[in-house]
Scaffold this motif. Structure first.
Motif, PDB file in Angstrom:
ATOM      1  N   ASP A   1      19.431   8.094  -4.634  1.00  0.00           N
ATOM      2  CA  ASP A   1      18.412   7.658  -5.244  1.00  0.00           C
ATOM      3  C   ASP A   1      17.969   6.120  -4.798  1.00  0.00           C
ATOM      4  O   ASP A   1      16.995   5.717  -4.981  1.00  0.00           O
ATOM      5  N   LYS A   2      19.161   5.245  -4.597  1.00  0.00           N
ATOM      6  CA  LYS A   2      18.609   3.913  -4.141  1.00  0.00           C
ATOM      7  C   LYS A   2      18.130   4.076  -2.890  1.00  0.00           C
ATOM      8  O   LYS A   2      17.182   2.964  -2.407  1.00  0.00           O
ATOM      9  N   LYS A   3      18.644   4.804  -1.776  1.00  0.00           N
ATOM     10  CA  LYS A   3      18.189   5.157  -0.636  1.00  0.00           C
ATOM     11  C   LYS A   3      16.398   5.293  -0.583  1.00  0.00           C
ATOM     12  O   LYS A   3      15.818   4.810   0.163  1.00  0.00           O
ATOM     13  N   ASP A   4      16.060   6.112  -1.431  1.00  0.00           N
ATOM     14  CA  ASP A   4      14.798   6.459  -1.625  1.00  0.00           C
ATOM     15  C   ASP A   4      13.834   5.323  -1.974  1.00  0.00           C
ATOM     16  O   ASP A   4      12.925   5.186  -1.414  1.00  0.00           O
ATOM     17  N   LEU A   5      14.533   4.503  -2.688  1.00  0.00           N
ATOM     18  CA  LEU A   5      13.789   3.237  -3.184  1.00  0.00           C
ATOM     19  C   LEU A   5      13.651   2.095  -2.127  1.00  0.00           C
ATOM     20  O   LEU A   5      12.641   1.673  -1.794  1.00  0.00           O
ATOM     21  N   LEU A   6      14.911   2.113  -1.396  1.00  0.00           N
ATOM     22  CA  LEU A   6      14.821   1.519  -0.253  1.00  0.00           C
ATOM     23  C   LEU A   6      13.876   1.472   0.848  1.00  0.00           C
ATOM     24  O   LEU A   6      13.004   0.978   1.377  1.00  0.00           O
ATOM     25  N   ILE A   7      13.747   2.946   0.927  1.00  0.00           N
ATOM     26  CA  ILE A   7      12.889   3.445   2.241  1.00  0.00           C
ATOM     27  C   ILE A   7      11.330   3.224   1.431  1.00  0.00           C
ATOM     28  O   ILE A   7      10.604   2.713   2.582  1.00  0.00           O
ATOM     29  N   ALA A   8      11.002   3.286   0.529  1.00  0.00           N
ATOM     30  CA  ALA A   8       9.748   3.153  -0.261  1.00  0.00           C
ATOM     31  C   ALA A   8       9.371   1.663  -0.158  1.00  0.00           C
ATOM     32  O   ALA A   8       8.213   1.258   0.303  1.00  0.00           O
ATOM     33  N   GLU A   9      10.115   0.794  -0.306  1.00  0.00           N
ATOM     34  CA  GLU A   9      10.167  -0.452  -0.192  1.00  0.00           C
ATOM     35  C   GLU A   9       9.728  -0.903   1.266  1.00  0.00           C
ATOM     36  O   GLU A   9       8.930  -1.996   1.666  1.00  0.00           O
ATOM     37  N   VAL A  10      10.667  -0.472   2.318  1.00  0.00           N
ATOM     38  CA  VAL A  10      10.482  -0.829   3.693  1.00  0.00           C
ATOM     39  C   VAL A  10       9.098  -0.190   4.103  1.00  0.00           C
ATOM     40  O   VAL A  10       8.369  -1.034   4.912  1.00  0.00           O
ATOM     41  N   LEU A  11       8.574   0.850   3.752  1.00  0.00           N
ATOM     42  CA  LEU A  11       7.461   1.556   4.258  1.00  0.00           C
ATOM     43  C   LEU A  11       6.261   0.757   3.534  1.00  0.00           C
ATOM     44  O   LEU A  11       5.172   0.448   4.183  1.00  0.00           O
ATOM     45  N   SER A  12       6.520   0.223   2.139  1.00  0.00           N
ATOM     46  CA  SER A  12       5.399  -0.738   1.569  1.00  0.00           C
ATOM     47  C   SER A  12       5.208  -1.816   2.461  1.00  0.00           C
ATOM     48  O   SER A  12       4.074  -2.376   2.615  1.00  0.00           O
ATOM     49  N   ASP A  13       6.322  -2.644   2.686  1.00  0.00           N
ATOM     50  CA  ASP A  13       6.191  -3.816   3.559  1.00  0.00           C
ATOM     51  C   ASP A  13       5.347  -3.555   4.770  1.00  0.00           C
ATOM     52  O   ASP A  13       4.448  -4.173   5.346  1.00  0.00           O
ATOM     53  N   GLU A  14       5.762  -2.422   5.548  1.00  0.00           N
ATOM     54  CA  GLU A  14       5.210  -2.101   6.582  1.00  0.00           C
ATOM     55  C   GLU A  14       3.713  -1.749   6.524  1.00  0.00           C
ATOM     56  O   GLU A  14       2.872  -2.059   7.415  1.00  0.00           O
ATOM     57  N   ALA A  15       3.423  -1.231   5.531  1.00  0.00           N
ATOM     58  CA  ALA A  15       1.905  -0.888   5.139  1.00  0.00           C
ATOM     59  C   ALA A  15       0.989  -2.145   4.828  1.00  0.00           C
ATOM     60  O   ALA A  15       0.003  -2.307   5.627  1.00  0.00           O
ATOM     61  N   ILE A  16       1.836  -2.942   4.160  1.00  0.00           N
ATOM     62  CA  ILE A  16       0.959  -4.283   3.787  1.00  0.00           C
ATOM     63  C   ILE A  16       0.802  -5.089   5.189  1.00  0.00           C
ATOM     64  O   ILE A  16      -0.250  -5.516   5.464  1.00  0.00           O
ATOM     65  N   LYS A  17       1.933  -5.050   5.804  1.00  0.00           N
ATOM     66  CA  LYS A  17       1.718  -5.960   7.236  1.00  0.00           C
ATOM     67  C   LYS A  17       0.721  -5.355   8.114  1.00  0.00           C
ATOM     68  O   LYS A  17      -0.198  -6.046   8.825  1.00  0.00           O
ATOM     69  N   THR A  18       0.511  -4.070   8.273  1.00  0.00           N
ATOM     70  CA  THR A  18      -0.193  -3.290   9.332  1.00  0.00           C
ATOM     71  C   THR A  18      -1.750  -3.412   8.749  1.00  0.00           C
ATOM     72  O   THR A  18      -2.463  -3.584   9.386  1.00  0.00           O
TER      73      THR A  18
ATOM     74  N   GLY B   1      -6.963  -7.547   8.684  1.00  0.00           N
ATOM     75  CA  GLY B   1      -7.634  -8.443   7.888  1.00  0.00           C
ATOM     76  C   GLY B   1      -7.709  -7.931   6.454  1.00  0.00           C
ATOM     77  O   GLY B   1      -8.706  -8.428   5.543  1.00  0.00           O
ATOM     78  N   GLU B   2      -7.081  -6.874   6.227  1.00  0.00           N
ATOM     79  CA  GLU B   2      -7.270  -5.995   4.739  1.00  0.00           C
ATOM     80  C   GLU B   2      -5.980  -6.507   4.002  1.00  0.00           C
ATOM     81  O   GLU B   2      -4.932  -6.323   4.470  1.00  0.00           O
ATOM     82  N   TYR B   3      -6.352  -6.888   2.693  1.00  0.00           N
ATOM     83  CA  TYR B   3      -5.103  -7.194   1.867  1.00  0.00           C
ATOM     84  C   TYR B   3      -4.936  -6.314   0.820  1.00  0.00           C
ATOM     85  O   TYR B   3      -6.061  -6.107   0.001  1.00  0.00           O
ATOM     86  N   LEU B   4      -4.032  -5.502   0.585  1.00  0.00           N
ATOM     87  CA  LEU B   4      -3.751  -4.589  -0.461  1.00  0.00           C
ATOM     88  C   LEU B   4      -2.726  -4.778  -1.534  1.00  0.00           C
ATOM     89  O   LEU B   4      -2.205  -5.694  -1.499  1.00  0.00           O
ATOM     90  N   ASN B   5      -2.870  -3.981  -2.453  1.00  0.00           N
ATOM     91  CA  ASN B   5      -1.980  -4.311  -3.548  1.00  0.00           C
ATOM     92  C   ASN B   5      -0.796  -3.597  -3.351  1.00  0.00           C
ATOM     93  O   ASN B   5      -0.518  -2.421  -3.501  1.00  0.00           O
ATOM     94  N   ARG B   6       0.244  -4.633  -3.438  1.00  0.00           N
ATOM     95  CA  ARG B   6       1.750  -4.033  -3.182  1.00  0.00           C
ATOM     96  C   ARG B   6       2.286  -2.741  -4.262  1.00  0.00           C
ATOM     97  O   ARG B   6       2.788  -1.875  -3.748  1.00  0.00           O
ATOM     98  N   ASP B   7       1.773  -3.056  -5.517  1.00  0.00           N
ATOM     99  CA  ASP B   7       2.251  -2.100  -6.576  1.00  0.00           C
ATOM    100  C   ASP B   7       1.666  -0.742  -6.226  1.00  0.00           C
ATOM    101  O   ASP B   7       2.261   0.227  -6.298  1.00  0.00           O
ATOM    102  N   SER B   8       0.395  -0.843  -5.934  1.00  0.00           N
ATOM    103  CA  SER B   8      -0.212   0.407  -5.607  1.00  0.00           C
ATOM    104  C   SER B   8       0.185   1.252  -4.474  1.00  0.00           C
ATOM    105  O   SER B   8       0.400   2.338  -4.446  1.00  0.00           O
ATOM    106  N   ILE B   9       0.454   0.565  -3.724  1.00  0.00           N
ATOM    107  CA  ILE B   9       1.064   0.907  -2.174  1.00  0.00           C
ATOM    108  C   ILE B   9       2.541   1.428  -2.515  1.00  0.00           C
ATOM    109  O   ILE B   9       2.934   2.602  -2.143  1.00  0.00           O
ATOM    110  N   GLN B  10       3.378   0.961  -3.395  1.00  0.00           N
ATOM    111  CA  GLN B  10       4.482   1.426  -3.484  1.00  0.00           C
ATOM    112  C   GLN B  10       4.595   2.740  -4.339  1.00  0.00           C
ATOM    113  O   GLN B  10       5.153   3.706  -4.220  1.00  0.00           O
TER     114      GLN B  10
END
Length: 111
Positions: free
Chosen positions: A47-64, A69-78
């Protein structure tokens, strides 16, 4: 200071060259950090692994998105990534941009 150019704007696009020796140290560091991350992940509950994966994917999505030049909402992405991973989430409407990039990130992760 020189102006930034995208890869496709470079003079040698798409015929790039590189120095293997220069990249060797970076490749080695990447492999070492990847091995440490994988080793640490083995000691995390599912269960913690799933949350960690979601966190890593969120970080990558935001950086991408920021690269474009687009700034997205972290909570919505997660939330959207968790939903796409089949995890429990609030059932609220998510912005299209956040949903789209999170769908792409989960697809990249799964395939």
């Amino acid at each position: 200071m020189t102006a930034f150019k995208w890869n496709w704007q470079q003079d040698k696009w798409p015929n790039f060259t590189f120095d293997e020796e220069t990249l060797l140290g970076l490749e080695l560091a990447f492999i070492q950090f990847s091995a440490m991350a994988l080793g640490a992940l083995k000691h995390v509950s599912n269960d913690k692994k799933d949350l960690l994966i979601a966190e890593v994917l969120s970080d990558e999505a935001i950086k991408t998105a920021e690269i474009e030049g687009e700034y997205l909402n972290r909570d919505s992405i997660q939330e959207s990534i968790k939903k796409n991973l089949g995890l429990a989430v609030e059932n609220r409407k998510l912005p299209a941009a956040e949903f789209g990039i999170s769908e792409m990130m989960v697809n990249l992760y799964q395939t």
